[in-house]
Design a protein around this motif. Sequence first.
Motif, mmCIF file in Angstrom:
data_model
loop_
_atom_site.group_PDB
_atom_site.id
_atom_site.type_symbol
_atom_site.label_atom_id
_atom_site.label_comp_id
_atom_site.label_asym_id
_atom_site.label_seq_id
_atom_site.Cartn_x
_atom_site.Cartn_y
_atom_site.Cartn_z
ATOM 1 N N ASN A 161 15.578 -6.392 -12.142
ATOM 2 C CA ASN A 161 15.132 -6.731 -10.793
ATOM 3 C C ASN A 161 15.232 -8.230 -10.555
ATOM 4 O O ASN A 161 15.707 -8.677 -9.499
ATOM 5 C CB ASN A 161 13.694 -6.253 -10.598
ATOM 6 N N THR A 163 3.850 -4.176 -11.538
ATOM 7 C CA THR A 163 4.834 -3.094 -11.529
ATOM 8 C C THR A 163 4.166 -1.796 -11.094
ATOM 9 O O THR A 163 2.953 -1.626 -11.220
ATOM 10 C CB THR A 163 5.464 -2.899 -12.920
ATOM 11 N N GLN A 201 11.356 5.546 -10.435
ATOM 12 C CA GLN A 201 11.770 4.204 -10.036
ATOM 13 C C GLN A 201 10.675 3.199 -10.378
ATOM 14 O O GLN A 201 9.486 3.500 -10.271
ATOM 15 C CB GLN A 201 12.052 4.158 -8.525
ATOM 16 N N THR A 204 9.038 -0.284 -9.298
ATOM 17 C CA THR A 204 8.928 -1.284 -8.243
ATOM 18 C C THR A 204 8.278 -2.531 -8.817
ATOM 19 O O THR A 204 7.280 -2.448 -9.518
ATOM 20 C CB THR A 204 8.079 -0.758 -7.071
ATOM 21 N N ASN A 248 6.655 -6.223 -7.831
ATOM 22 C CA ASN A 248 6.114 -7.064 -6.774
ATOM 23 C C ASN A 248 5.729 -8.416 -7.363
ATOM 24 O O ASN A 248 4.964 -8.483 -8.332
ATOM 25 C CB ASN A 248 4.883 -6.412 -6.130
ATOM 26 N N ASN A 263 11.657 -7.423 -3.176
ATOM 27 C CA ASN A 263 10.639 -7.061 -4.157
ATOM 28 C C ASN A 263 10.845 -5.694 -4.790
ATOM 29 O O ASN A 263 10.059 -5.292 -5.619
ATOM 30 C CB ASN A 263 9.248 -7.080 -3.511
ATOM 31 N N THR A 264 11.876 -4.944 -4.412
ATOM 32 C CA THR A 264 12.037 -3.602 -4.934
ATOM 33 C C THR A 264 13.176 -3.550 -5.925
ATOM 34 O O THR A 264 14.190 -4.209 -5.748
ATOM 35 C CB THR A 264 12.309 -2.600 -3.797
#
Length: 340
Positions: free
Chosen positions: A39, A152, A158, A160, A162, A227-228
């Motif tokens: 990410n 997280t 998935q 994510t 942030n 952020n994703t």
Amino acid sequence: MYKKLLAFSLTAALSACGESGSKQPPAPLACGNPAVVQNVRTNIQEIIKQEAQRFARNDTRQFIDADKIIAAATQLNVQLDGPAEENQNGRPICRANLSIQIPADILNTAQTNSPLVYGTNSSITRVVQERITGSPLTYDKGLFARPLHYTTAEADGQTTVNYEDNAITVTAQNIAGALLPYGVKSILMINGQPVRREDALNTAPQAFPDPPPADPQDILDNNAAANTFGGETTATDAPETLTPEPPRSETAFSAGELEQAKNNNQAADREINMVWNSIDQNIQKELINEQRSWIQSKNTHCRQAAAQAESSLQAEYLHLQCDTRMTRERSQYLRGYTIN
């Protein structure tokens, strides 16, 4: 006897009810999930891409090739060391040490070209140090480092991520500033005449104006929009548009430039094949349709880039640049699925 048993059963039931109704502690954060590094890498590359394209659009002398900077961003060594969960203001967050290294060959080229961007009295180190003064971000010999705070969440397979602040955006923007000189073209148009980069460096070049400082609100917006995991964007993001290099006269091209573009493209193809072969076969089966769609998208984008050319030689050059950049970006994405 019956009353005693009834009392015991009622007490046990109340106890069980109290336990089930109590607030369960939150699940530990997946601070060390490999998806976090992917990410970070994806966001860094995307922000550098935006910065490079913005600078190229405002580059009145047309010295900068944004595609070269974008391709360089895919070669960055991104690491997240010592990820761990800690408590901040009563809530759990992740903390890790982020380090991003510019490869030596790219850094050396950028330092050589720096006078054409920042002038003869400023080096990349000086420019970066002036910008990061007072911030947690550090820089030394091509290495950017800073602490990173994030959380997280897992949903539907998935991850994510942030971020707690705009650390990723600020870091990427400073890396873009260091990479700008790397994007200087091999042939520069000066006073209407094509001039080799080496010859321009041997003269007394006037510094190209420093990029305007980023608007603080833009930094916050960019950070919130990235952020994703997996490069997903919000509805406010503008669609990606190709910004091909402005048409150049035929004399501005050389056989060496075209040959180098071909070599870079072949190297990019070898790299993506090596990465693909490092992916587990079961995962390959899941990615095959996505990979075919990417190939179709790449061909479409690069045909559009080549269509801006004024000659067949220029069209081949622009197509190769586009193909190389997109292939390297895809290789970095696929690395997140490799076995090692």
